[in-house]
Design an enzyme around this catalytic site. Structure first.
Site, PDB file in Angstrom:
ATOM      1  N   HIS A   1       0.809  -1.221   0.000  1.00  0.00           N
ATOM      2  CA  HIS A   1       0.000   0.000   0.000  1.00  0.00           C
ATOM      3  C   HIS A   1       0.841   1.268   0.000  1.00  0.00           C
ATOM      4  O   HIS A   1       0.403   2.294  -0.514  1.00  0.00           O
ATOM      5  CB  HIS A   1      -0.944   0.011   1.216  1.00  0.00           C
ATOM      6  CG  HIS A   1      -2.132  -0.870   1.017  1.00  0.00           C
ATOM      7  ND1 HIS A   1      -2.115  -2.200   1.335  1.00  0.00           N
ATOM      8  CD2 HIS A   1      -3.354  -0.613   0.507  1.00  0.00           C
ATOM      9  CE1 HIS A   1      -3.295  -2.722   1.034  1.00  0.00           C
ATOM     10  NE2 HIS A   1      -4.060  -1.789   0.530  1.00  0.00           N
ATOM     11  N   GLY A   2       1.998   1.225   0.573  1.00  0.00           N
ATOM     12  CA  GLY A   2       2.801   2.433   0.562  1.00  0.00           C
ATOM     13  C   GLY A   2       4.106   2.260   1.281  1.00  0.00           C
ATOM     14  O   GLY A   2       4.257   1.387   2.142  1.00  0.00           O
TER      15      GLY A   2
END
Lengths: 472, 95
Positions: free
Chosen positions: A325-326
């Protein structure tokens, strides 16, 4: 190009009419390819070369895999595809994270070095989605689960298919590619269902998610000055904001694909009605969870190599999912928190206890037991969202600390609750089929709902917010 | 092209789509016109003559300035109001 922009609503009918006007596969696939590149290039044309490179590398790698019968050689060729796609992600998404983390780590030991290696690059939209999609193609052909295609245009159309290019659902080659290779027929029912999904998705994004974001942002920005009740509201709002934002995008993507005679996989099946965390992960971002399950969890041994290996694999899959996701520690902690919740069930062999797809199928209301299970699951998931939304791990913990210690009745920001109630009621009413919203029998009632939704969407469309998952 | 237009299903889809768009447009237009008419008839934008400070804006000015304390002011601010509302209010006042 954003789904909630005027450009898209001019672009879509043009592509739709041209697509069905030239009713042969070759022309249709060329049109899909051109329109997908226009759609993506609208945001930043310079990053089109990344999609093109990923497409070319995987196309030739997969052809060589199929032409080789030696298993060692096949594996080596597969690594080219995997490494190339991971390298794209590594450079454009994670490079700065690794450099910054390294500099921070060194500084702990007293070495303060000036960070001059960080790259000034922007994250290409959707890179995590299309790299995973092309990798699934190489992996499926390597496992001999899929036959390769020699038609480059069709393959490139599969990689860049614009409805799901920038934020999924992450399609499997075995599902989408055959649809692109075979003749599509215009279906009135499919197209109407597609338009309904687009309308419903826009409602979720523009009316619910964007309105809640107006309350969530100031709450998270000023959490140190607000009481625990307001912080709890902020977390509830964010839980529904991210759900409506992302599932709204998926609905628009699935609906748009339907207009072109293509069926995409469902990405969300009412995740907040889940009765345990295992069920939640079978209902939330399904295309990503199943990707990790098929290409990471099972190859690692899944749950079949003993208890400790199973625990290790659960940790790996959730941490990798968080990292996907990041490039921030907050996402890793979020993944870790979910792995803990999942392990509690998994160790008791209860992660597959709830398997019924429709909650309270034969009754209007959930039973008391179901209410309790749904509430507990929602609260657990909600608490983990604080890591997903906060700028740093410290902020996340301080937010939770204030929320649990400064207990008080929320004195401001209560207006967002109406949106929460609205989406819960709509989802409950629609819970039997996530792909058929607004499927109302009465013609007059149905068309009236369409008009009301359009009015609400136009009334809320003052701000044009990007979809949250674009940043991943 | 002929095949495309003569397809019964496509014809039905286009026809219904156009009817729906027209219907929505009519509803939106009538809503717009009626809201303008109602606004003109219902709201009174005249201000007492002894007031010479006008405050317009969103929640910041609505909550931040009390026109009961500042006797010569009138606060017409409204939370979450768009950029155009203060403009419209000011225009109406200076008519």
């Amino acid at each position: 190009m954003l789904f909630n922009s005027l450009e898209f609503f001019l672009f879509l009918p043009i592509v739709f009419f041209l697509y069905w006007k030239y009713n042969n596969i070759k022309t249709q696939n060329i049109l899909i390819l051109i329109s997908s590149y226009v759609f993506y290039g609208w945001w930043d044309w310079r990053f089109l070369f990344l999609i093109f490179m990923s497409t070319v590398v995987d196309y030739f790698v997969v052809l060589s895999i199929e032409n080789n019968s030696d298993s060692k050689k096949r594996k080596r060729i597969l690594y080219i595809s995997v490494f190339f796609n991971l390298a794209l992600l590594g450079v454009f998404k994670y490079f700065n994270f690794f450099i910054d983390s390294w500099v921070d780590f060194i500084s702990v030991f007293g070495y303060n070095i000036e960070n001059t290696w960080s790259l000034k690059i922007i994250l290409p939209v959707g890179i995590s989605f299309y790299t995973f999609q092309t990798m699934s193609y190489s992996l499926d052909v390597y496992r001999r689960e899929l036959k390769t295609t020699k038609d480059f245009i069709s393959f490139a159309s599969f990689v860049s298919f614009f409805p799901q290019l920038v934020a999924g659902p992450i399609e499997r080659a075995s599902h989408l590619l055959p649809q692109i290779l075979n003749k599509r027929k215009f279906s009135y029912i499919q197209s109407v269902e597609g338009l309904r999904l687009i309308l419903w998705g826009l409602f979720k994004k523009v009316v619910i998610a964007d309105s809640l974001s107006l309350l969530v942002n100031p709450i998270f920005d000023n959490y140190l000055n607000l009481n625990g009740g307001v912080l709890l509201l902020g977390l509830i709002y964010f839980s529904f904001q991210i759900y409506c934002d992302f599932s709204g995008y998926s609905d628009i993507a699935i609906g748009t694909a339907k207009l072109f005679g293509i069926e995409l996989r469902s990405n969300f099946i009412f995740p907040y009605f889940s009765r345990d965390i295992g069920e939640f992960w079978r209902r939330w971002h399904i295309s990503l969870s199943s990707w990790f399950k098929d290409y990471l969890y099972i190859p690692l041994g899944g749950s079949k190599k003993g208890k400790w290996m199973s625990i290790r694999n659960v940790f790996i899959i959730f941490i990798v999912s968080g990292f996907w996701h990041g490039a921030n520690l907050t996402f890793i902690i979020w993944g870790l928190a979910h792995s803990m919740l999942y392990l509690i069930l998994s160790l008791k062999n209860q992660n597959r206890k709830v398997t019924t797809l429709i909650v309270s199928k034969d009754s209007l209301f959930p039973s008391l037991k179901e209410c309790y299970q749904i509430t507990i699951t929602f609260l657990s998931v909600m608490i983990t969202w604080v890591f997903f939304r906060s700028d740093s791990v410290t902020d996340a913990f301080l937010y939770l600390l204030r929320m649990f210690t400064d207990i008080a009745f929320p004195n401001v920001y209560r207006s967002g609750f109406i949106y929460v109630i609205l989406i819960v009621l709509f989802d409950w009413w629609n819970r039997k089929d996530e792909r058929k919203p607004l499927n109302i029998n009465s013609f007059y009632f149905r068309w009236t709902s369409y008009v009301i939704l359009i009015i609400l969407i136009l009334g809320h469309s003052g701000q044009k917010n990007e979809f949250i998952y674009f940043q991943f | 092209m002929n095949l495309f237009i003569s397809s019964f299903k496509m014809k039905k889809f286009i026809k219904r789509g156009i009817v729906f768009l027209l219907l929505t447009l009519i509803v939106l237009l009538s809503l717009g016109i009626s809201s303008v008419l109602i606004t003109q008839q219902t709201f009174n934008y005249s201000i007492c003559e002894d007031k010479n400070i006008l405050i317009v804006g969103n929640s910041h000015t609505e909550c931040g300035i009390n026109d009961k304390v500042l006797k010569r002011s009138t606060n017409l601010s409204k939370s979450a109001s768009s950029f155009f509302l203060p403009l419209y209010q000011t225009k109406e006042l200076f008519k």
